[in-house]
Scaffold this active site. Sequence first.
Site, PDB file in Angstrom:
ATOM      1  N   TRP A 157     -17.839  -4.576 -33.498  1.00 36.76           N
ATOM      2  CA  TRP A 157     -18.870  -5.464 -32.959  1.00 36.76           C
ATOM      3  C   TRP A 157     -18.346  -6.882 -32.728  1.00 36.76           C
ATOM      4  O   TRP A 157     -19.005  -7.656 -32.042  1.00 36.76           O
ATOM      5  CB  TRP A 157     -20.058  -5.542 -33.913  1.00 36.76           C
ATOM      6  CG  TRP A 157     -19.678  -5.787 -35.349  1.00 36.76           C
ATOM      7  CD1 TRP A 157     -19.586  -4.857 -36.360  1.00 36.76           C
ATOM      8  CD2 TRP A 157     -19.274  -7.038 -35.934  1.00 36.76           C
ATOM      9  NE1 TRP A 157     -19.161  -5.459 -37.527  1.00 36.76           N
ATOM     10  CE2 TRP A 157     -18.954  -6.787 -37.292  1.00 36.76           C
ATOM     11  CE3 TRP A 157     -19.135  -8.329 -35.447  1.00 36.76           C
ATOM     12  CZ2 TRP A 157     -18.529  -7.798 -38.167  1.00 36.76           C
ATOM     13  CZ3 TRP A 157     -18.710  -9.323 -36.308  1.00 36.76           C
ATOM     14  CH2 TRP A 157     -18.401  -9.057 -37.651  1.00 36.76           C
ATOM     15  N   ASN A 158     -17.187  -7.230 -33.288  1.00 34.79           N
ATOM     16  CA  ASN A 158     -16.860  -8.670 -33.256  1.00 34.79           C
ATOM     17  C   ASN A 158     -16.340  -9.137 -31.904  1.00 34.79           C
ATOM     18  O   ASN A 158     -16.431 -10.302 -31.563  1.00 34.79           O
ATOM     19  CB  ASN A 158     -15.905  -9.028 -34.394  1.00 34.79           C
ATOM     20  CG  ASN A 158     -14.574  -8.320 -34.282  1.00 34.79           C
ATOM     21  OD1 ASN A 158     -14.440  -7.329 -33.581  1.00 34.79           O
ATOM     22  ND2 ASN A 158     -13.571  -8.843 -34.967  1.00 34.79           N
ATOM     23  N   LYS A 181     -16.733   4.380 -27.317  1.00 35.13           N
ATOM     24  CA  LYS A 181     -17.909   4.309 -28.186  1.00 35.13           C
ATOM     25  C   LYS A 181     -17.930   2.910 -28.805  1.00 35.13           C
ATOM     26  O   LYS A 181     -17.148   2.615 -29.709  1.00 35.13           O
ATOM     27  CB  LYS A 181     -17.881   5.355 -29.292  1.00 35.13           C
ATOM     28  CG  LYS A 181     -19.252   5.438 -29.934  1.00 35.13           C
ATOM     29  CD  LYS A 181     -19.361   5.375 -31.459  1.00 35.13           C
ATOM     30  CE  LYS A 181     -18.793   4.299 -32.227  1.00 35.13           C
ATOM     31  NZ  LYS A 181     -19.785   3.198 -32.575  1.00 35.13           N
ATOM     32  N   ALA A 183     -19.544  -0.417 -30.940  1.00 36.10           N
ATOM     33  CA  ALA A 183     -20.329  -0.522 -32.166  1.00 36.10           C
ATOM     34  C   ALA A 183     -21.808  -0.497 -31.796  1.00 36.10           C
ATOM     35  O   ALA A 183     -22.220  -1.092 -30.790  1.00 36.10           O
ATOM     36  CB  ALA A 183     -19.985  -1.823 -32.902  1.00 36.10           C
ATOM     37  N   SER A 184     -22.620   0.175 -32.603  1.00 33.58           N
ATOM     38  CA  SER A 184     -24.036   0.327 -32.242  1.00 33.58           C
ATOM     39  C   SER A 184     -24.787  -0.999 -32.339  1.00 33.58           C
ATOM     40  O   SER A 184     -25.877  -1.131 -31.793  1.00 33.58           O
ATOM     41  CB  SER A 184     -24.702   1.363 -33.150  1.00 33.58           C
ATOM     42  OG  SER A 184     -24.438   1.057 -34.507  1.00 33.58           O
ATOM     43  N   GLY A 235     -10.963  -1.658 -35.831  1.00 36.20           N
ATOM     44  CA  GLY A 235     -12.019  -1.810 -36.834  1.00 36.20           C
ATOM     45  C   GLY A 235     -11.401  -1.921 -38.210  1.00 36.20           C
ATOM     46  O   GLY A 235     -10.224  -2.273 -38.358  1.00 36.20           O
ATOM     47  N   CYS A 291     -10.098 -10.294 -36.948  1.00 38.50           N
ATOM     48  CA  CYS A 291      -9.097  -9.681 -37.824  1.00 38.50           C
ATOM     49  C   CYS A 291      -7.869 -10.557 -37.949  1.00 38.50           C
ATOM     50  O   CYS A 291      -6.988 -10.288 -38.764  1.00 38.50           O
ATOM     51  CB  CYS A 291      -8.707  -8.330 -37.266  1.00 38.50           C
ATOM     52  SG  CYS A 291      -8.103  -8.510 -35.591  1.00 38.50           S
TER      53      CYS A 291
HETATM   54  N1  NDP Z   1      -7.079  -5.222 -35.925  1.00 37.89           N
HETATM   55  C1  NDP Z   1      -7.987  -5.617 -35.080  1.00 37.89           C
HETATM   56  O1  NDP Z   1      -7.730  -5.926 -33.895  1.00 37.89           O
HETATM   57  C2  NDP Z   1      -9.409  -5.698 -35.533  1.00 37.89           C
HETATM   58  C3  NDP Z   1      -9.826  -5.284 -36.786  1.00 37.89           C
HETATM   59  N2  NDP Z   1     -11.170  -5.370 -37.141  1.00 37.89           N
HETATM   60  C4  NDP Z   1     -11.593  -5.034 -38.499  1.00 37.89           C
HETATM   61  O2  NDP Z   1     -12.879  -4.343 -38.459  1.00 37.89           O
HETATM   62  C5  NDP Z   1     -13.705  -4.819 -39.535  1.00 37.89           C
HETATM   63  C6  NDP Z   1     -14.968  -5.421 -39.021  1.00 37.89           C
HETATM   64  O3  NDP Z   1     -15.497  -4.681 -37.967  1.00 37.89           O
HETATM   65  P1  NDP Z   1     -16.541  -3.516 -38.288  1.00 37.89           P
HETATM   66  O4  NDP Z   1     -17.234  -3.152 -37.023  1.00 37.89           O
HETATM   67  O5  NDP Z   1     -17.406  -3.841 -39.455  1.00 37.89           O
HETATM   68  O6  NDP Z   1     -15.583  -2.349 -38.691  1.00 37.89           O
HETATM   69  P2  NDP Z   1     -15.961  -0.823 -38.924  1.00 37.89           P
HETATM   70  O7  NDP Z   1     -14.662  -0.215 -39.177  1.00 37.89           O
HETATM   71  O8  NDP Z   1     -17.063  -0.605 -39.879  1.00 37.89           O
HETATM   72  O9  NDP Z   1     -16.560  -0.298 -37.500  1.00 37.89           O
HETATM   73  C7  NDP Z   1     -15.733  -0.302 -36.393  1.00 37.89           C
HETATM   74  C8  NDP Z   1     -16.245   0.785 -35.445  1.00 37.89           C
HETATM   75  O10 NDP Z   1     -16.109   2.046 -36.080  1.00 37.89           O
HETATM   76  C9  NDP Z   1     -17.351   2.755 -36.074  1.00 37.89           C
HETATM   77  N3  NDP Z   1     -17.409   3.553 -37.288  1.00 37.89           N
HETATM   78  C10 NDP Z   1     -17.709   3.165 -38.543  1.00 37.89           C
HETATM   79  N4  NDP Z   1     -17.597   4.208 -39.406  1.00 37.89           N
HETATM   80  C11 NDP Z   1     -17.215   5.286 -38.659  1.00 37.89           C
HETATM   81  C12 NDP Z   1     -16.934   6.665 -38.941  1.00 37.89           C
HETATM   82  N5  NDP Z   1     -16.996   7.147 -40.183  1.00 37.89           N
HETATM   83  N6  NDP Z   1     -16.574   7.490 -37.927  1.00 37.89           N
HETATM   84  C13 NDP Z   1     -16.507   7.016 -36.659  1.00 37.89           C
HETATM   85  N7  NDP Z   1     -16.747   5.713 -36.315  1.00 37.89           N
HETATM   86  C14 NDP Z   1     -17.103   4.875 -37.312  1.00 37.89           C
HETATM   87  C15 NDP Z   1     -18.396   1.672 -35.974  1.00 37.89           C
HETATM   88  O11 NDP Z   1     -19.565   2.205 -35.385  1.00 37.89           O
HETATM   89  P3  NDP Z   1     -21.009   1.660 -35.872  1.00 37.89           P
HETATM   90  O12 NDP Z   1     -20.856   0.209 -36.129  1.00 37.89           O
HETATM   91  O13 NDP Z   1     -21.903   1.959 -34.745  1.00 37.89           O
HETATM   92  O14 NDP Z   1     -21.330   2.435 -37.104  1.00 37.89           O
HETATM   93  C16 NDP Z   1     -17.714   0.675 -35.042  1.00 37.89           C
HETATM   94  O15 NDP Z   1     -17.868   1.079 -33.707  1.00 37.89           O
HETATM   95  C17 NDP Z   1     -12.864  -5.815 -40.272  1.00 37.89           C
HETATM   96  O16 NDP Z   1     -12.168  -5.178 -41.308  1.00 37.89           O
HETATM   97  C18 NDP Z   1     -11.854  -6.311 -39.247  1.00 37.89           C
HETATM   98  O17 NDP Z   1     -10.665  -6.770 -39.809  1.00 37.89           O
HETATM   99  C19 NDP Z   1     -12.121  -5.796 -36.294  1.00 37.89           C
HETATM  100  C20 NDP Z   1     -11.732  -6.203 -35.034  1.00 37.89           C
HETATM  101  C21 NDP Z   1     -10.378  -6.218 -34.572  1.00 37.89           C
HETATM  102  O1  LIG Z   2     -11.068  -8.102 -32.971  1.00 34.60           O
HETATM  103  C1  LIG Z   2     -10.376  -9.060 -33.194  1.00 34.60           C
HETATM  104  O2  LIG Z   2     -10.395  -9.681 -34.237  1.00 34.60           O
HETATM  105  C2  LIG Z   2      -9.493  -9.477 -32.087  1.00 34.60           C
HETATM  106  O3  LIG Z   2      -8.397  -8.606 -32.026  1.00 34.60           O
HETATM  107  C3  LIG Z   2      -9.042 -10.868 -32.305  1.00 34.60           C
HETATM  108  S1  LIG Z   2      -8.368 -11.537 -30.877  1.00 34.60           S
HETATM  109  O4  LIG Z   2      -7.602 -10.493 -30.164  1.00 34.60           O
HETATM  110  O5  LIG Z   2      -9.498 -12.010 -30.047  1.00 34.60           O
HETATM  111  O6  LIG Z   2      -7.512 -12.610 -31.357  1.00 34.60           O
END
Ligand code: NDP
Ligand SMILES: O=C(O)[C@H](O)CS(=O)(=O)O
Length: 485
Positions: A157-158, A181, A183-184, A235, A291
């Site tokens: 979602w971020n 898919k 984030a909801s 995520g 992240c």
């Molecule tokens: N490395 C990177 O580039 C990034 C990393 N992140 C990390 O993600 C986290 C924050 O984002 P957040 O959305 O809360 O992360 P989540 O991992 O909870 O969710 C990410 C996505 O995965 C889906 N999801 C959650 N559980 C499941 C499952 N069991 N099976 C299939 N899909 C699933 C969510 O759907 P729904 O929400 O609809 O349940 C959402 O679309 C932080 O830890 C952040 O560091 C975030 C962005 C970028």
């Molecule tokens: O989801 C994130 O945190 C992004 O990957 C960060 S950035 O790419 O916008 O720096």
Amino acid sequence: MLQLKNPDLLRKQSYINGQWVDADSGNTLDVTNPANGETLATIASLGAEETRRAIEAANAAWPDWRNRTVKERARILRDWYNLIIEHVDDLAAILTAEQGKPLSEAKTEITYGANYLEWFAEEAKRAYGDVIAPPSDDKRIVVIKQSVGVTASITPWNFPSAMIARKVAPALAAGCTFIAKPASETPLSALALAVLAEQAGIPKGVFNVVVGKSSREIGAEMTSNPLVRKFTFTGSTAVGKKLEAQCAKTMKKTSMELGGNAPFIVFDDADIDEAVKGAIICKYRNAGQTCVCANRILVQEGVYDAFAKKFSAAVSQLKVGNGTEEGTEVGPMINPGAVEDVKALVEDALSKGAKTLNDGGPSDMGECFYIPTVLGDADDTMRLFKEEIFGPVAPLFKFKTEEEAIRLANDTEFGLASYFYSRDIGRIWRVAEGLEYGMVGINEGIISNEMAPFGGIKESGSGREGSKYGLSDYLEIKYLCMGGI
Ligand SMILES: NC(=O)C1=CN([C@@H]2O[C@H](COP(=O)(O)OP(=O)(O)OC[C@H]3O[C@@H](n4cnc5c(N)ncnc54)[C@H](OP(=O)(O)O)[C@@H]3O)[C@@H](O)[C@H]2O)C=CC1
Ligand SMILES: O=C(O)[C@H](O)CS(=O)(=O)O
């Protein structure tokens, strides 16, 4: 309610095989504005059966799409890029409404995501193969590259727009087809991208968006269906590990962009004013919900007091508010639960000796607001040393030597982004080489762009997004050996 120049961008159905569809079950989900709790839209919430149909549609569309010339695929991606840029104001309004970030950041995100389409429309033309010297004179050896195939994607979602664009761009450029898919909590941005994909001429089945609150069910179909050749996730590390394991059963090609725990190191030879500016943007962008945000600010003892004073003063000037208000620099967090998680981390740190250096903390502006906070005297016994804060809280840790800074920085299972400020060229090389991270910002707090390889090591994931490296995640290498020459 959302005021858009082009209301057609606001969609309440998912997009499968060129059709806008409701859920088979009739299920719906509400999309709310974190700034005020207002329901923005009630939209279709799909499940595994619809996901299976989207995968089959993507598979049916793959032969024609992969056989188009790379120039034609590039032209269509470029048209999609142009439409996104043309609609940046509406796309940003939708993004801010569903996610909360300030409009200025939302526009930056929309453009940042579109830049991947522009970049990979060109990169695809450089998916070169090889002609290799043969082992004997009756043989000829050639290597060609071909698209991996049907790609499924789950994103957070971020960054509800850019995280999809960062994945769909290389996928389609390489000749793959795609199911997203989102984030909801933030699906509207993805659906708006689908509206413009359709207008850009992306053929039916090539790009699909499945929205549903049963992410586990949708993910199970994506990670188990043998027609899906590639799975890409952004995520949390916890969810990434589950999905990686689910993909192993059919040996899918995967790329994982997971959690982080970024150190932001300020050495005593740093330009302190520059370090303060870099730390502000690195920590408080998207209310700290990225992240790659600075998660631990490590300051060498000789400049600790000066940095702490200047940084706290600058943080206290940040304007917190609804992302649509002029001048807002920090919007609400995504939901009340996220605020509670941050409050717990702060309470743990305070109970172990940390001190608040400014008047941050929960806000009466609304249940998703948290005033940017600076904590002094933090140490490695506190939860926020090991855990990703994912909110507008900056803990300051004091260190004595360069070796201690590198040890503290690397004392984590994560390895995504890291940052340090120094003007000593020897130190810059030693520290850059010593940090165990996929990305290092040197005298810079914002490092993400489409030309650079974004990604991490250790438990921050695998693969790279962007740059010349990003295309290989969507290509297979095929070796041709011709005999009897
Ligand atoms: N490395 C990177 O580039 C990034 C990393 N992140 C990390 O993600 C986290 C924050 O984002 P957040 O959305 O809360 O992360 P989540 O991992 O909870 O969710 C990410 C996505 O995965 C889906 N999801 C959650 N559980 C499941 C499952 N069991 N099976 C299939 N899909 C699933 C969510 O759907 P729904 O929400 O609809 O349940 C959402 O679309 C932080 O830890 C952040 O560091 C975030 C962005 C970028
Ligand atoms: O989801 C994130 O945190 C992004 O990957 C960060 S950035 O790419 O916008 O720096």
